[in-house]
Design a protein around this motif. Sequence first.
Motif, PDB file in Angstrom:
ATOM      1  N   PRO A 262     -31.762  16.715 -17.470  1.00 40.47           N
ATOM      2  CA  PRO A 262     -31.426  15.691 -18.480  1.00 40.47           C
ATOM      3  C   PRO A 262     -32.540  15.540 -19.497  1.00 40.47           C
ATOM      4  O   PRO A 262     -33.722  15.546 -19.149  1.00 40.47           O
ATOM      5  N   ARG A 263     -32.176  15.410 -20.738  1.00 37.41           N
ATOM      6  CA  ARG A 263     -33.173  15.267 -21.796  1.00 37.41           C
ATOM      7  C   ARG A 263     -33.771  13.866 -21.773  1.00 37.41           C
ATOM      8  O   ARG A 263     -33.060  12.868 -21.640  1.00 37.41           O
ATOM      9  N   PHE A 264     -35.105  13.804 -21.921  1.00 41.13           N
ATOM     10  CA  PHE A 264     -35.800  12.521 -21.972  1.00 41.13           C
ATOM     11  C   PHE A 264     -36.134  12.205 -23.429  1.00 41.13           C
ATOM     12  O   PHE A 264     -36.850  12.946 -24.092  1.00 41.13           O
ATOM     13  N   ASP A 265     -35.608  11.106 -23.924  1.00 41.30           N
ATOM     14  CA  ASP A 265     -35.808  10.728 -25.327  1.00 41.30           C
ATOM     15  C   ASP A 265     -36.725   9.522 -25.479  1.00 41.30           C
ATOM     16  O   ASP A 265     -36.850   8.958 -26.559  1.00 41.30           O
ATOM     17  N   GLY A 266     -37.380   9.110 -24.404  1.00 38.92           N
ATOM     18  CA  GLY A 266     -38.307   7.988 -24.491  1.00 38.92           C
ATOM     19  C   GLY A 266     -37.614   6.657 -24.615  1.00 38.92           C
ATOM     20  O   GLY A 266     -38.202   5.672 -25.000  1.00 38.92           O
TER      21      GLY A 266
END
Length: 266
Positions: A262-266
């Motif tokens: 999963p992408r972490f976008d902060g």
Amino acid sequence: MQGRVLIVAGSDSGGGAGIQADIKTVTALGGYAMTAITALTAQTTEGLYGVEGVDPAFIQQQMRVTLDDLGADCIKTGMLHSIEVIEAVAEVLAEVPDIPVVVDPVMVAQSGANLLEPDAVRSLLRSLLPHATLLTPNLPEAERLTGMEVSDIDAAQHTAHALLTLGVPAALVKGGHLTGDALIDLLATEAELEHFTDPRIPTDQTHGTGCTLASAVATGLAQGHDLRSAVVRARAYLRGALAHAPGVGRGQGPVNHAWAIPRFDG
């Protein structure tokens, strides 16, 4: 994070194969990656431009201090380019006989450049293979190890059986070099020869696929999977990475090792 994998292999400056691909794969599958670097390469999607070997004694030191402090649940070997390096690595493997070892007999880069000195094959057979839990050659590597020519799936099956006579308990023969719409990998053990068949993914973005598959299997073994389930998961992971290849570089690009994260976008 589960499963400690010590990777003994060369570095790929382009990031698609070698140590870089190994670390990404182990991490994506939830394992903990450690490394003993055997060589530095100046390498991109277009080719191999230079190799600087690491002192075999220092390769051993990397392995021993890592095993002493962190331990390992599986060891994966990749580019071991010379007789001296092969024998140095085999010496350390003999010190930890209870740790499973996945041997990826890296001989030729995807660009066609030679990654194993011609006179080192005998050392690979004599010194390294006795420590292998699983051997993961592609078809050209299987041909070179057995002296057999592989032009079709029947010949590949005979070669898979022949690999077992070299002293390894299991061999995963990768069928990507055969032609046809189906891609067939063969898992040979003393008990059976199993075919894994899937539709071929139409892509030339295949740099580092061998390193990726071997490290994925090693991660599964480190996490307690049996050999077959480790292979099944590794193949599924690699197929996803191929299908989601990022298309970077001007040549034969890498797969997407992070496709399932999963992408972490902060």
